[in-house]
Design a protein around this motif. Structure first.
Motif, PDB file in Angstrom:
ATOM      1  N   ALA A   1       1.048  -1.148   0.134  1.00  0.00           N
ATOM      2  CA  ALA A   1       0.084  -0.138   0.095  1.00  0.00           C
ATOM      3  C   ALA A   1       0.944   1.309   0.092  1.00  0.00           C
ATOM      4  O   ALA A   1       0.510   2.305  -0.512  1.00  0.00           O
ATOM      5  CB  ALA A   1      -0.750   0.151   0.998  1.00  0.00           C
TER       6      ALA A   1
ATOM      7  N   THR B   1      -2.668  11.752  -4.844  1.00  0.00           N
ATOM      8  CA  THR B   1      -3.605  10.645  -4.186  1.00  0.00           C
ATOM      9  C   THR B   1      -4.726  11.162  -3.351  1.00  0.00           C
ATOM     10  O   THR B   1      -5.891  10.952  -3.450  1.00  0.00           O
ATOM     11  CB  THR B   1      -2.562   9.701  -3.668  1.00  0.00           C
ATOM     12  OG1 THR B   1      -1.741   9.338  -4.728  1.00  0.00           O
ATOM     13  CG2 THR B   1      -3.400   8.566  -3.184  1.00  0.00           C
TER      14      THR B   1
ATOM     15  N   CYS C   1     -14.757   3.281   1.955  1.00  0.00           N
ATOM     16  CA  CYS C   1     -13.286   3.261   1.426  1.00  0.00           C
ATOM     17  C   CYS C   1     -12.659   4.559   1.692  1.00  0.00           C
ATOM     18  O   CYS C   1     -11.272   4.694   1.528  1.00  0.00           O
ATOM     19  CB  CYS C   1     -13.050   2.897  -0.190  1.00  0.00           C
ATOM     20  SG  CYS C   1     -13.224   1.008   0.016  1.00  0.00           S
ATOM     21  N   GLN C   2     -13.403   5.603   1.246  1.00  0.00           N
ATOM     22  CA  GLN C   2     -12.821   6.846   1.248  1.00  0.00           C
ATOM     23  C   GLN C   2     -12.137   7.221   2.559  1.00  0.00           C
ATOM     24  O   GLN C   2     -10.871   7.829   2.605  1.00  0.00           O
ATOM     25  CB  GLN C   2     -13.839   8.036   0.795  1.00  0.00           C
ATOM     26  CG  GLN C   2     -13.353   9.443   0.968  1.00  0.00           C
ATOM     27  CD  GLN C   2     -14.510  10.557   0.475  1.00  0.00           C
ATOM     28  OE1 GLN C   2     -15.106  10.550   1.257  1.00  0.00           O
ATOM     29  NE2 GLN C   2     -14.271  11.221  -0.429  1.00  0.00           N
TER      30      GLN C   2
ATOM     31  N   CYS D   1     -10.399  -1.608  -0.397  1.00  0.00           N
ATOM     32  CA  CYS D   1      -9.704  -0.438  -0.527  1.00  0.00           C
ATOM     33  C   CYS D   1      -8.592  -0.512  -1.341  1.00  0.00           C
ATOM     34  O   CYS D   1      -8.308   0.390  -2.415  1.00  0.00           O
ATOM     35  CB  CYS D   1      -9.612   0.402   0.657  1.00  0.00           C
ATOM     36  SG  CYS D   1     -11.203   0.592   1.905  1.00  0.00           S
TER      37      CYS D   1
ATOM     38  N   LEU E   1      -3.366   6.701   4.512  1.00  0.00           N
ATOM     39  CA  LEU E   1      -2.486   7.396   3.771  1.00  0.00           C
ATOM     40  C   LEU E   1      -1.094   8.010   4.643  1.00  0.00           C
ATOM     41  O   LEU E   1      -1.503   8.593   5.786  1.00  0.00           O
ATOM     42  CB  LEU E   1      -2.866   8.559   2.927  1.00  0.00           C
ATOM     43  CG  LEU E   1      -3.530   8.170   1.589  1.00  0.00           C
ATOM     44  CD1 LEU E   1      -4.110   9.221   1.154  1.00  0.00           C
ATOM     45  CD2 LEU E   1      -2.685   7.221   0.740  1.00  0.00           C
TER      46      LEU E   1
ATOM     47  N   ARG F   1      -8.884  -0.792  -5.394  1.00  0.00           N
ATOM     48  CA  ARG F   1      -9.131   0.726  -5.877  1.00  0.00           C
ATOM     49  C   ARG F   1      -7.712   1.628  -5.976  1.00  0.00           C
ATOM     50  O   ARG F   1      -7.770   2.279  -6.577  1.00  0.00           O
ATOM     51  CB  ARG F   1     -10.328   1.217  -5.133  1.00  0.00           C
ATOM     52  CG  ARG F   1     -11.635   0.341  -5.330  1.00  0.00           C
ATOM     53  CD  ARG F   1     -12.817   0.848  -4.545  1.00  0.00           C
ATOM     54  NE  ARG F   1     -14.055   0.071  -5.146  1.00  0.00           N
ATOM     55  CZ  ARG F   1     -14.439  -1.024  -4.853  1.00  0.00           C
ATOM     56  NH1 ARG F   1     -13.621  -1.586  -3.763  1.00  0.00           N
ATOM     57  NH2 ARG F   1     -15.537  -1.392  -5.259  1.00  0.00           N
ATOM     58  N   LEU F   2      -6.985   1.818  -4.701  1.00  0.00           N
ATOM     59  CA  LEU F   2      -6.254   2.558  -4.675  1.00  0.00           C
ATOM     60  C   LEU F   2      -5.070   2.284  -5.735  1.00  0.00           C
ATOM     61  O   LEU F   2      -4.516   2.810  -6.349  1.00  0.00           O
ATOM     62  CB  LEU F   2      -5.253   2.464  -3.269  1.00  0.00           C
ATOM     63  CG  LEU F   2      -4.230   3.222  -3.052  1.00  0.00           C
ATOM     64  CD1 LEU F   2      -4.435   4.821  -3.220  1.00  0.00           C
ATOM     65  CD2 LEU F   2      -3.607   2.960  -1.520  1.00  0.00           C
ATOM     66  N   ARG F   3      -4.888   0.737  -5.996  1.00  0.00           N
ATOM     67  CA  ARG F   3      -3.786   0.276  -6.920  1.00  0.00           C
ATOM     68  C   ARG F   3      -4.297   0.666  -8.307  1.00  0.00           C
ATOM     69  O   ARG F   3      -3.342   1.086  -9.223  1.00  0.00           O
ATOM     70  CB  ARG F   3      -3.901  -1.213  -6.800  1.00  0.00           C
ATOM     71  CG  ARG F   3      -2.712  -1.910  -7.502  1.00  0.00           C
ATOM     72  CD  ARG F   3      -2.374  -3.293  -7.301  1.00  0.00           C
ATOM     73  NE  ARG F   3      -2.282  -3.647  -5.596  1.00  0.00           N
ATOM     74  CZ  ARG F   3      -3.128  -4.253  -5.043  1.00  0.00           C
ATOM     75  NH1 ARG F   3      -4.306  -4.540  -5.605  1.00  0.00           N
ATOM     76  NH2 ARG F   3      -3.216  -4.467  -3.754  1.00  0.00           N
TER      77      ARG F   3
ATOM     78  N   ILE G   1      -8.976   4.974   3.393  1.00  0.00           N
ATOM     79  CA  ILE G   1      -7.911   5.274   2.718  1.00  0.00           C
ATOM     80  C   ILE G   1      -7.113   6.560   2.959  1.00  0.00           C
ATOM     81  O   ILE G   1      -5.925   6.545   3.190  1.00  0.00           O
ATOM     82  CB  ILE G   1      -8.202   5.321   1.188  1.00  0.00           C
ATOM     83  CG1 ILE G   1      -8.554   4.020   0.283  1.00  0.00           C
ATOM     84  CG2 ILE G   1      -7.070   5.948   0.267  1.00  0.00           C
ATOM     85  CD1 ILE G   1      -8.939   4.197  -1.071  1.00  0.00           C
TER      86      ILE G   1
ATOM     87  N   VAL H   1      -8.750  10.946  -3.861  1.00  0.00           N
ATOM     88  CA  VAL H   1      -9.560  10.156  -2.832  1.00  0.00           C
ATOM     89  C   VAL H   1     -10.744  11.256  -2.293  1.00  0.00           C
ATOM     90  O   VAL H   1     -11.822  10.873  -2.322  1.00  0.00           O
ATOM     91  CB  VAL H   1      -8.851   9.571  -1.546  1.00  0.00           C
ATOM     92  CG1 VAL H   1      -9.699   9.205  -0.318  1.00  0.00           C
ATOM     93  CG2 VAL H   1      -7.703   8.849  -2.053  1.00  0.00           C
TER      94      VAL H   1
END
Length: 228
Positions: A128, A152, A177-178, A213, A185, A216-218, A181, A156
């Motif tokens: 991550a 990023t 997820c928002q 999550c 971070l 989606r970040l990836r 994440i 988000v």
């Protein structure tokens, strides 16, 4: 031995020259970002930065790169009073000191929370983080780690497709997820604190984060060219 000392001196001089060049360009300019990325790559390649086989080393290292980008030219971090001063030592010595401080913080935190029931594996956490800080294979547009982190965060928060706000833990629409994440971070909030904040069982948030999550970040990182 003399050759090694000469190599260290040459590296130190090269880094100081790059720092001077980076700081001569305006903040957020492409030229400054390129120089900062060049410095990061050179330090990583040299292998001179402090290394140790501890669980939170990678997390502490990424915080160190953020600190570097924020403070090498001007002071933006309330944990320090001054930007980098070449008269007080080399860039690597400066970063070593900060890295060791962060490792100490993680060690203290680990002792305080040693009774936690579950947490994601180190490799998952590292993956991550590496999505945000791909320092050994920097993006083609030469963004610094701090710029990548800021971009990023903007994604988000904006959530252009509305997906991050709509995907949430079952029966908990307030834990999306928002939200997770943003909390994970750098500098990330530990899972135990997240569990206490939202009154969740220890494994619920990290398992949901890994399942919903991280992919989606990836995907975002791949679209931006941060990952292959």
């Amino acid at each position: 031995m003399p050759e090694t000392k000469n190599e260290e001196n040459n590296l130190s001089q090269q880094l100081q020259q790059l720092v001077a060049e980076a700081c001569s360009h305006p903040p957020k300019s492409l030229m400054r970002r390129q120089k900062l990325s060049e410095i990061v790559r050179l330090i990583v390649k040299s292998g001179k930065l402090w290394q140790e086989a501890t669980p939170h080393y990678n997390d502490a290292l990424q915080q160190t790169w953020v600190y570097f980008c924020r403070n090498v030219c001007v002071c933006k971090d309330n944990t320090t009073n001054k930007p980098y001063d070449p008269n007080l030592g080399s860039v690597i010595t400066w970063l070593d000191k900060y890295l060791k401080m962060r490792l100490k913080d993680f060690s203290i935190s680990q002792i305080e929370h040693q009774n936690r029931v579950i947490s994601p594996s180190i490799s998952e956490e590292s993956e991550a983080i590496n999505i945000i800080y791909n320092v050994e294979n920097p993006p083609t547009h030469s963004d610094s780690p701090l710029v990548i982190l800021e971009e990023t965060k903007k994604w988000v928060l904006a959530d252009p497709e509305g997906e991050l706000k709509s995907v949430h833990i079952k029966k908990r629409p307030d834990v999306t997820c928002q939200i997770l994440i943003l909390k994970r971070l750098p500098p990330e909030t530990c899972w135990e604190k997240i569990g206490l904040e939202f009154n969740l069982p220890p494994s619920t948030a990290p398992n949901f984060y890994k399942r919903e999550c991280l992919p989606r970040l990836r995907n975002f990182a791949k679209k931006q060219g941060y990952l292959e």
